[in-house]
Design an enzyme around this catalytic site. Structure first.
Site, mmCIF file in Angstrom:
data_model
loop_
_atom_site.group_PDB
_atom_site.id
_atom_site.type_symbol
_atom_site.label_atom_id
_atom_site.label_comp_id
_atom_site.label_asym_id
_atom_site.label_seq_id
_atom_site.Cartn_x
_atom_site.Cartn_y
_atom_site.Cartn_z
ATOM 1 N N PHE A 154 0.860 -1.189 0.000
ATOM 2 C CA PHE A 154 0.000 0.000 0.000
ATOM 3 C C PHE A 154 0.890 1.230 0.000
ATOM 4 O O PHE A 154 1.648 1.467 0.946
ATOM 5 C CB PHE A 154 -0.955 0.050 1.195
ATOM 6 C CG PHE A 154 -1.896 1.215 1.092
ATOM 7 C CD1 PHE A 154 -3.050 1.141 0.326
ATOM 8 C CD2 PHE A 154 -1.591 2.428 1.699
ATOM 9 C CE1 PHE A 154 -3.888 2.230 0.174
ATOM 10 C CE2 PHE A 154 -2.425 3.533 1.552
ATOM 11 C CZ PHE A 154 -3.578 3.432 0.793
ATOM 12 N N ASP A 212 9.269 2.958 1.847
ATOM 13 C CA ASP A 212 8.074 3.727 2.174
ATOM 14 C C ASP A 212 7.838 3.588 3.675
ATOM 15 O O ASP A 212 7.338 2.565 4.142
ATOM 16 C CB ASP A 212 6.875 3.209 1.375
ATOM 17 C CG ASP A 212 5.603 4.017 1.658
ATOM 18 O OD1 ASP A 212 5.591 4.767 2.657
ATOM 19 O OD2 ASP A 212 4.629 3.887 0.901
ATOM 20 N N LYS A 227 2.333 10.654 7.462
ATOM 21 C CA LYS A 227 1.507 10.346 8.631
ATOM 22 C C LYS A 227 2.026 10.982 9.925
ATOM 23 O O LYS A 227 1.749 12.137 10.170
ATOM 24 C CB LYS A 227 1.317 8.835 8.740
ATOM 25 C CG LYS A 227 0.477 8.310 7.552
ATOM 26 C CD LYS A 227 -0.168 6.973 7.776
ATOM 27 C CE LYS A 227 -1.185 6.673 6.679
ATOM 28 N NZ LYS A 227 -0.854 5.552 5.797
#
Ligand code: PLP
Length: 434
Positions: free
Chosen positions: A164, A249, A278
């Site tokens: 993802f 990532d 985030k």
């Protein structure tokens, strides 16, 4: 031994009285309006949150819930952390947005901090996770064409099955999730996927046109999938030998989530680029960055890439405060120690409904037996007991609290999880007898 109920008190956790909790529309009415006027691209749990404090969220009816989700790690330092809120409000009063047409007095400090934290050379600030992933892919392609010497327009990017990385068209093109792709093509060329956790598959997939390998140190959305120890170190060695960029990532794994400042540190595998997001926004703003070596970052010339809000002083102040909290509260070590303890506690529940409990740091997945129960069923029952978690991929319950969650709150949560699992087991057994 303290006991904690959803309305009770625990030392260090103030009873929360939401100001004006009863003033607005009811939960049912708010849910109705969202379902009527909103696009249906999410399916939230039926709880309407109006206040947050630390690891606790309060719904519009005044019920208190323990947040074991942290907004997918966007709230790794808790809701409304006083130091981060102070940085936000002070900066908002002084200067918030200038665009990159000018220098500002906050961004240079953040860039320096990001470089020091990652051990890389230069950072490029943007806003959301997917923007930083897109930035990394653009950098990798241009590096491939201009530095590695791949013929123009031929650069390829390798990612892992179950990945993802966000939801732009290009990133969706990398996804192996049928639903994420369905109806959204055509996708850009030059995207390959291989199994996660398998260095031999990486070695076999690399060709002369491969520019980069993009990988999550622990796959989050796939269900907290932890690769074998040494995986990233092995990948780094292969990438280095074959002149392919290793890009991690760390949007979800970064800033302490896995018990390391960055997830790749578990293997000591130095990547060429790191993507942060985030938690970098301190739970208050979208703040992200691509951080890379000089060799990669020098492909960008003025005008090649950018974002109006990227690197704004408000975002930079908040990110600096967030990194300050990570260090001051020693949250990396806390995540490692509390996470190891929590993993043991959850494994000790040993419910026949659970097939696996895995994780690194405070990034844990409980996988249930799909033949007997859905993860959503467990999540719904935890919600009824005042615990917010989230199912992912049908069978995994995600446990990822703020890194500064009080230990006694987790002690209570483990008891509730145990109770929910034995409750479901009891009911299934009774149903089987009937
Ligand atoms: C959430 C996430 C993204 C995308 O971040 P957004 O801010 O939602 O665009 C990218 N990569 C990983 C690993 C993520 O968990």
């Amino acid at each position: 031994m303290t006991t904690l109920t959803r309305t009770g008190r625990t030392p260090g956790i103030p009873a929360f009285v939401p100001p004006g909790a009863a003033a607005g529309p009811t939960a049912a009415e708010l849910i109705r309006r969202e379902r009527t006027y909103g696009a249906r691209n999410y399916d939230p749990l039926p709880v309407v949150i109006s206040h947050g404090e630390g690891s606790w969220l309060v719904d519009v009816e005044g019920r208190r819930h323990l947040d074991l989700m942290s907004a997918y790690s966007a709230v790794s330092f808790g809701h409304g952390h006083p130091k981060i809120v102070a940085a936000l409000t002070e900066q908002a009063h002084r200067l918030a947005v200038t665009s990159r047409a000018y220098f500002n007095d906050r961004l240079p400090l953040l860039l320096e901090r990001l470089v020091a934290m990652t051990g890389l050379d230069r950072a490029l600030p943007v806003n959301t996770g997917l923007e930083a992933v897109e930035t990394a892919i653009k950098a990798a392609r241009k590096w491939g064409h201009k530095v590695k010497g791949i013929p123009e327009g031929r650069a390829r990017i390798i990612a892992c099955r179950g990945n993802f990385h966000g939801r732009s068209i290009t990133i969706t093109g990398l996804s192996t999730e049928a639903q994420y792709r369905d109806g959204f093509g055509p996708f850009p060329a030059g995207l390959d996927t291989i199994p996660f956790g398998d260095p031999a598959a990486l070695a076999a997939a690399i060709g002369p046109d491969t520019a980069a390998f993009l990988v999550e140190p622990v796959q989050g959305e796939a269900g907290i999938v932890v690769p074998p120890d040494g995986y990233l170190a092995h990948c780094a060695e292969i990438c280095h030998r074959r002149r392919v960029l290793l890009i991690c990532d760390e949007v979800q794994t970064g800033l302490g989530r896995t018990g390391h400042t960055l997830g790749w540190q578990h293997d000591g595998a130095m990547p060429d680029g790191v993507i942060l997001g985030k938690a970098l926004g301190g739970g208050l703003l979208p703040v992200s960055a691509f951080v890379a070596t000089d060799e990669v970052m020098q492909v960008f010339n003025p005008g090649d890439h950018g974002s109006t809000f990227g690197g704004n002083p408000l975002a930079a102040s908040v990110a600096l405060a967030a990194i300050g909290v990570l260090e001051d509260e020693r949250l990396v070590m806390r995540s490692r120690e509390l996470g190891a303890w929590l993993l043991d506690e959850l494994r000790a529940i040993a419910s026949p409904l659970v097939v696996d409990v895995r994780g690194r740091g405070l990034f844990i997945g409980i996988e249930v037996d799909a033949a007997r129960v859905t993860a959503r069923e467990v999540v719904d029952r935890l919600l009824a007991r005042g615990i917010l978690s989230k199912d992912t991929h049908g069978t995994v319950v995600r446990i990822a609290p703020p890194l500064n969650v009080p230990r006694e709150a987790l002690v209570w949560a483990v008891g509730e999880i145990r109770a929910v699992l034995s409750e479901i087991e009891g009911e299934t057994r009774a149903a089987a007898r009937a």
